[in-house]
Design an enzyme around this catalytic site. Structure first.
Site: not given
Ligand code: B1M
Length: 213
Positions: A98, A100, A151
């Site tokens: 991930d 982000h 996630s």
């Protein structure tokens, strides 16, 4: 457009033209965190909606992310700081797979401004790297962030690996794809120590403060 609408539109349009004077104007009316959690987050939600409907491409979302990051770093010096004492050390990571990091970095700023020593491991951090860093840094808690549906599952795997490594410090988890229920039913049973769900960065600070009391 009103000031609030303009602030949201900088994020949606991915443009910084006029951003700083409007952030200054917003600071006359609101606290820095209210600006982030209000109009800027509204803009980000709209970006998520447009992206979901295929009305934005990844490159455009990246520009929106840039505007959000620039706004957060501009507002950061205006946030209240508690410089009394170090309350504890917290290690943060966006889980494996991930990228982000805006939410995680907001958590970092808020915790750091409130007396926590933060080790930020960055994005796409696999469990083995978290374990290695844990042994080196000896934090009081580990914070995991993740926004993708996969996630949430990765957090379960990470909790299992931490347990196998004999780690049992409290874990704080947060991010858009996660829920309190998933945390309770899927992550908690896999770990020896405490597992806490934070719905946003301020909630994360409250939980950290409860732990350090
Ligand atoms: Co992506 N992305 N993205 N993206 N992106 C989402 C998450 C998505 C919901 C958008 C959508 O489709 N509507 C969707 C996920 C779908 C899913 O899994 N269900 C998605 C997708 C699909 C993707 C890609 C797969 C797209 C692609 O390549 N086809 C790809 C993934 C790549 C990867 O990770 N391997 C991708 C890429 C990107 C960009 C790189 C373009 C960019 C990220 C840039 C960056 O972070 N540096 C991006 C962005 C910006 C988003 C949206 C639009 C906004 C996320 C954000 O920054 N929000 C997002 C849609 C949305 O969420 N509305 C979306 C602002 C931030 C402050 O909020 O991170 O939620 P947030 O943090 C909150 C809370 O969650 C909480 O506190 C914060 C608020 O105080 N929190 C914690 C978060 N972590 C915490 C940890 C804690 C405590 C609280 O304690 C440890």
């Amino acid at each position: 457009l009103s000031l609030e609408e303009r602030l949201a539109s900088y994020v949606v349009e991915g443009t910084k033209e006029g951003l700083i004077p409007d952030l200054d104007a917003a600071l006359q009316k609101y606290g820095p965190l209210e600006v982030i959690n209000g109009p800027l987050m509204e803009g980000m939600s709209e970006v998520g909606r447009l992206f979901n409907n295929n009305e934005l491409i990844v490159a455009e979302v990246l520009q929106s992310a840039e505007v959000m990051k620039a706004s957060v770093s501009y507002l950061e010096p205006f946030m209240e700081k508690d410089e009394t004492s170090v309350k504890g050390k917290i290690m943060l990571a966006t889980v494996k797979g991930d990228v982000h990091d805006i939410g995680k970095n907001l958590v970092e700023i808020i915790l750091a401004n409130n007396g926590y020593d933060i080790v930020n491991l960055g994005i796409k951090v696999p469990p083995e790297q978290i374990i290695e860093a844990f042994r080196r840094e000896k934090p009081d808690a580990i914070g995991l962030s993740g926004l993708l549906v996969k996630s949430a599952q990765q957090m379960v795997l990470t909790a299992q690996d931490l347990k196998t490594a004999g780690i049992d410090v409290p874990i704080m988890v947060g991010g858009a794809a996660l829920t309190r229920k998933f945390t309770r039913t899927r992550i908690r049973p896999e770990y020896e120590g405490m597992v806490l769900y934070a719905k946003d960065a301020m909630d994360g600070l409250d939980l950290a403060n409860k732990l350090s009391d």
